[in-house]
Design a protein around this motif. Structure first.
Motif, PDB file in Angstrom:
ATOM      1  N   PRO A 280       1.415   5.086  -5.355  1.00  0.00           N
ATOM      2  CA  PRO A 280       0.320   5.699  -6.279  1.00  0.00           C
ATOM      3  C   PRO A 280       0.042   5.039  -7.549  1.00  0.00           C
TER       4      PRO A 280
ATOM      5  N   TYR B 126      -3.339   2.253  -3.045  1.00  0.00           N
ATOM      6  CA  TYR B 126      -3.556   3.382  -2.432  1.00  0.00           C
ATOM      7  C   TYR B 126      -5.080   3.538  -1.854  1.00  0.00           C
TER       8      TYR B 126
ATOM      9  N   GLY C 136      -6.486   0.923  -6.821  1.00  0.00           N
ATOM     10  CA  GLY C 136      -5.316   0.916  -7.655  1.00  0.00           C
ATOM     11  C   GLY C 136      -5.255  -0.346  -8.341  1.00  0.00           C
TER      12      GLY C 136
ATOM     13  N   ALA D  67       4.838   6.463   0.733  1.00  0.00           N
ATOM     14  CA  ALA D  67       3.759   7.624   1.337  1.00  0.00           C
ATOM     15  C   ALA D  67       4.845   8.700   1.776  1.00  0.00           C
TER      16      ALA D  67
ATOM     17  N   MET E 172       0.872  -1.143   0.012  1.00  0.00           N
ATOM     18  CA  MET E 172       0.110  -0.164   0.177  1.00  0.00           C
ATOM     19  C   MET E 172       0.922   1.190   0.150  1.00  0.00           C
ATOM     20  N   GLY E 173       0.256   2.299  -0.541  1.00  0.00           N
ATOM     21  CA  GLY E 173       0.916   3.706  -0.500  1.00  0.00           C
ATOM     22  C   GLY E 173       1.928   3.749  -1.561  1.00  0.00           C
TER      23      GLY E 173
ATOM     24  N   SER F 179       2.314  12.144  -8.236  1.00  0.00           N
ATOM     25  CA  SER F 179       1.675  12.359  -6.999  1.00  0.00           C
ATOM     26  C   SER F 179       2.361  13.460  -6.080  1.00  0.00           C
TER      27      SER F 179
END
Length: 269
Positions: A50, A54, A63, A176, A47-48, A199
């Motif tokens: 882009p 996300y 995503g 992130a 996760m995290g 991002s």
């Protein structure tokens, strides 16, 4: 149910003994059979990242990697257990069998293939060096003496470490936190991927980072523990079918606004 859990525990233990130099039993592994019997599949995503994985405005995982996981679970006729992890946990999560499959924008590399198995490529990404316009950087040697941010345990981290000895490398646990460091002005130079750069620039429109040079185009594979040949074969067949039908490309383009390479599934892995 108890029998399945015990079998998986024994397999995880066998993998640990193998690492210690004893005999492991990868040929007996058959997670595909377990998944079909239990109608549940554990798929890990990093996760995290882009566009790949996300949280949306409603704090729901989304995503291209997340949606790919959902498509696979549906094709298996199984309930999806989404295992949310960090970049650094990707290979260990597979090795310790905390997930059946990893779909975590993980590049297929010779080093990783010694520890885990990969499918044929299901996606690609470009890794790049980017920085503020005032920085004169065109190649690795220009990074020497400069401070550059990377996400820990990524190909970016490895490539900068190997090719820019003398650079001050600042490592972050996930994309992130790397993004936060750039947006808050802590870094003027990063090695990352194009989706992460987009991002960053979205959050700092008046002080955008430019691509200085492309480090490499990476083929991404789904990862699974060694010895899971039936599951690997099933995933390869699914990727070929979804790619040839256009389903995989349509979903990927929805998030990345670009098509997958036409030779994707034929690339050497």
């Amino acid at each position: 149910m108890t029998i399945t859990l015990n079998r998986r525990t024994l397999l995880a233990g066998a993998a640990g003994f193998g690492a210690a130099g004893l005999v492991a039993l990868p040929a007996q592994a058959d997670s595909l059979d377990d998944i079909k019997k239990n109608k549940k599949v554990r798929i890990a995503v990093a996760m995290g990242i882009p566009l790949f994985a996300y949280m949306d405005a409603g704090l729901n995982p989304t995503g291209s990697d997340v949606e790919t996981a959902r498509l696979i679970a549906k094709a298996l006729g199984a309930e999806l257990e989404l295992v949310q992890i960090t970049n650094a946990a990707r290979v260990p999560t597979v090795q310790t069998r905390k997930a059946d499959i990893l779909i975590g924008s993980l590049a297929i590399t010779p080093e990783r293939k010694r520890a885990i198995d990969f499918t044929i490529p299901y996606a690609t990404l470009d890794i790049i060096v980017a920085g503020v316009p005032s920085l004169a950087v065109k190649e690795y040697k220009d990074l020497i003496g400069k401070r550059i941010g990377v996400t820990r345990a990524t190909v970016n981290d490895v490539m900068v470490t190997q090719n820019a000895r003398g650079a001050e490398i600042v490592r972050f646990e996930d994309d992130a936190t790397l993004i936060t460091a750039v947006v808050s002005g802590q870094l003027d130079l990063v090695s990352t991927q194009t989706a992460v750069l987009a991002s960053m620039n979205e959050k700092r429109p008046n002080n955008r980072l430019d691509v200085k040079f492309v480090q490499q185009e990476l083929n991404l594979g789904m990862a699974l523990p060694k010895g899971e040949e039936p599951l690997k074969a099933w995933l390869n067949d699914w990727i070929r079918t979804a790619f040839n039908s256009g389903e995989l490309n349509t979903m990927f383009k929805k998030f990345h606004d670009r098509d997958l390479p036409k030779d994707l599934i034929n690339r050497e892995t």
